[in-house]
Design an enzyme around this catalytic site. Structure first.
Site, mmCIF file in Angstrom:
data_model
loop_
_atom_site.group_PDB
_atom_site.id
_atom_site.type_symbol
_atom_site.label_atom_id
_atom_site.label_comp_id
_atom_site.label_asym_id
_atom_site.label_seq_id
_atom_site.Cartn_x
_atom_site.Cartn_y
_atom_site.Cartn_z
ATOM 1 N N GLY A 24 -57.460 -16.666 9.423
ATOM 2 C CA GLY A 24 -56.514 -16.470 8.325
ATOM 3 C C GLY A 24 -57.148 -15.748 7.158
ATOM 4 O O GLY A 24 -56.966 -16.120 5.998
ATOM 5 N N ALA A 25 -57.868 -14.671 7.465
ATOM 6 C CA ALA A 25 -58.754 -14.063 6.476
ATOM 7 C C ALA A 25 -58.155 -12.876 5.744
ATOM 8 O O ALA A 25 -58.864 -12.207 4.997
ATOM 9 C CB ALA A 25 -60.053 -13.629 7.163
ATOM 10 N N ASN A 26 -56.857 -12.609 5.912
ATOM 11 C CA ASN A 26 -56.333 -11.389 5.295
ATOM 12 C C ASN A 26 -55.758 -11.600 3.898
ATOM 13 O O ASN A 26 -55.267 -10.653 3.283
ATOM 14 C CB ASN A 26 -55.299 -10.707 6.207
ATOM 15 C CG ASN A 26 -54.140 -11.608 6.556
ATOM 16 O OD1 ASN A 26 -53.992 -12.687 5.984
ATOM 17 N ND2 ASN A 26 -53.326 -11.175 7.503
ATOM 18 N N GLY A 61 -55.541 -14.705 0.261
ATOM 19 C CA GLY A 61 -55.804 -16.018 -0.305
ATOM 20 C C GLY A 61 -57.232 -16.499 -0.182
ATOM 21 O O GLY A 61 -58.198 -15.775 -0.443
ATOM 22 N N GLY A 86 -58.865 -17.152 2.457
ATOM 23 C CA GLY A 86 -59.597 -16.510 3.548
ATOM 24 C C GLY A 86 -60.342 -15.277 3.103
ATOM 25 O O GLY A 86 -61.544 -15.137 3.356
ATOM 26 N N SER A 93 -56.600 -30.561 3.166
ATOM 27 C CA SER A 93 -55.830 -30.542 1.918
ATOM 28 C C SER A 93 -55.708 -31.949 1.369
ATOM 29 O O SER A 93 -55.692 -32.934 2.132
ATOM 30 C CB SER A 93 -54.424 -29.979 2.173
ATOM 31 O OG SER A 93 -53.577 -30.189 1.053
ATOM 32 N N TYR A 150 -46.704 -30.928 7.306
ATOM 33 C CA TYR A 150 -47.923 -30.359 6.714
ATOM 34 C C TYR A 150 -48.967 -31.448 6.503
ATOM 35 O O TYR A 150 -50.143 -31.265 6.839
ATOM 36 C CB TYR A 150 -47.585 -29.689 5.387
ATOM 37 C CG TYR A 150 -48.786 -29.026 4.737
ATOM 38 C CD1 TYR A 150 -49.407 -27.932 5.324
ATOM 39 C CD2 TYR A 150 -49.303 -29.508 3.540
ATOM 40 C CE1 TYR A 150 -50.510 -27.325 4.748
ATOM 41 C CE2 TYR A 150 -50.404 -28.909 2.941
ATOM 42 C CZ TYR A 150 -51.011 -27.822 3.551
ATOM 43 O OH TYR A 150 -52.112 -27.228 2.975
#
Length: 308
Positions: free
Chosen positions: A24-26, A28, A30, A144, A172
């Site tokens: 999820g590095a694209n 925020g 990440g 979280s 979540y």
């Protein structure tokens, strides 16, 4: 007496010669994690669902001593997870399980799992176990503070997909609790194998990212937009607990978060977790269920392939 400076990205130890995967590095947290590790000298793989967006994100990493590359990974598709792992070669120092979806309308992964549990937990569970023979240092999974949400503080083993009882926040919360139980049991298994690899978890506090923009509730989106302006840290500050867990000499199963009020912001520090997130019996039970659902099992580390 001078006040002690809080730990930040400039305190990262040299990462030259090390390789990291960040899911999820694209955007925020990440991309902030990628940027910091690359500037510390690491080679960082952006594992992303959309390679075009990943390439655009990679181009924002400028002036780094290390390097970056983009590879496709869709955690909501176990075939994609296996394809990513099957293509891996060589040692992997850091696996950072950062990707996630938050409070979205009810949906299913390609394999039929509830989307938040399937993406946030099961996808990372499968990825970690498939890559584990290559991992040389540690696995960091981003959880979280939502794992403590009242009324959502246990794994619904009787109905993991929350069929007929779905709520975005409960789903979540369950997925984030699963992240912590996964870390607990992974560390237990690594220790039993005599492995020096460590499993740790982190949470960003309240960080302003694009996750909140996908909330199923318009009212919550509005509330979070206000909170992002008044309370939240930016993505670079939110990534600090992950970076701290990934690079500092901490015990296995440690949990890192912000040290400020309510763990919403501040410098990275060891933090507590709920009783449910410390329940070793639930961790074992979740692991067994995750193996059954994904078809992926804990590898025999004594036949590691590191260096092959």
């Amino acid at each position: 007496m001078a006040t002690k400076q809080k730990w930040n990205a400039s305190d990262l130890v040299d990462q030259s010669g090390r390789t990291a995967v960040v899911t999820g590095a694209n955007s925020g947290l990440g991309i902030a994690t990628v940027d910091a590790l690359a500037h510390a000298g690491a080679h960082v793989v952006l594992a992303v669902r959309d390679p075009q967006r990943g390439e655009a994100a990679a181009r924002t990493v400028r002036g780094a001593r290390g390097s970056v590359e983009v590879r496709r990974l869709d955690l909501a598709d176990l075939a994609s997870v296996r394809e990513f792992a099957d293509s891996w070669q060589g040692p992997l120092d850091l696996l950072i399980n950062n990707a996630g979806v938050m409070n979205i309308p009810e949906a299913s992964t390609k394999d039929g799992f509830e989307m938040q549990f399937g993406t946030n937990h099961l996808g990372h569970f499968a990825l970690t176990n498939l890559l584990l023979p290559y991992v040389t240092d540690r696995v960091v999974t981003v959880s979280s503070g939502a794992h403590r949400i009242p009324g959502s503080t246990h794994i619904r083993f009787h109905n993991l997909n929350l069929t007929g009882e779905y709520s975005p926040t409960a789903a979540y919360s369950q997925s984030k609790l699963a992240n912590l139980l996964f870390t607990l049991e992974l560390q237990s298994r690594l220790a039993a194998e005599g492995s020096s690899v460590r499993a740790l978890a982190a949470h960003p506090g309240w960080a302003a990212t694009n996750l909140q923009g996908h909330d199923a509730s318009l009212a919550r989106r509005a509330l979070m937009a206000v909170g992002n302006r008044l309370i939240a840290q930016d993505n670079r500050a939110g990534a600090l607990p992950t970076l701290y867990a990934a690079t500092e000499d901490l015990p296995g199963a440690s949990y890192v978060g912000p040290d400020g009020f309510g763990e919403m912001r501040g410098g990275p520090a060891l933090v507590g977790r709920s009783a449910a997130a410390s329940d070793a019996e639930s961790a074992v039970r979740l692991w067994a269920a995750s193996e059954r659902l994904t078809g992926v099992t804990f590898p025999q580390l004594f036949s590691r392939v590191v260096g092959v």
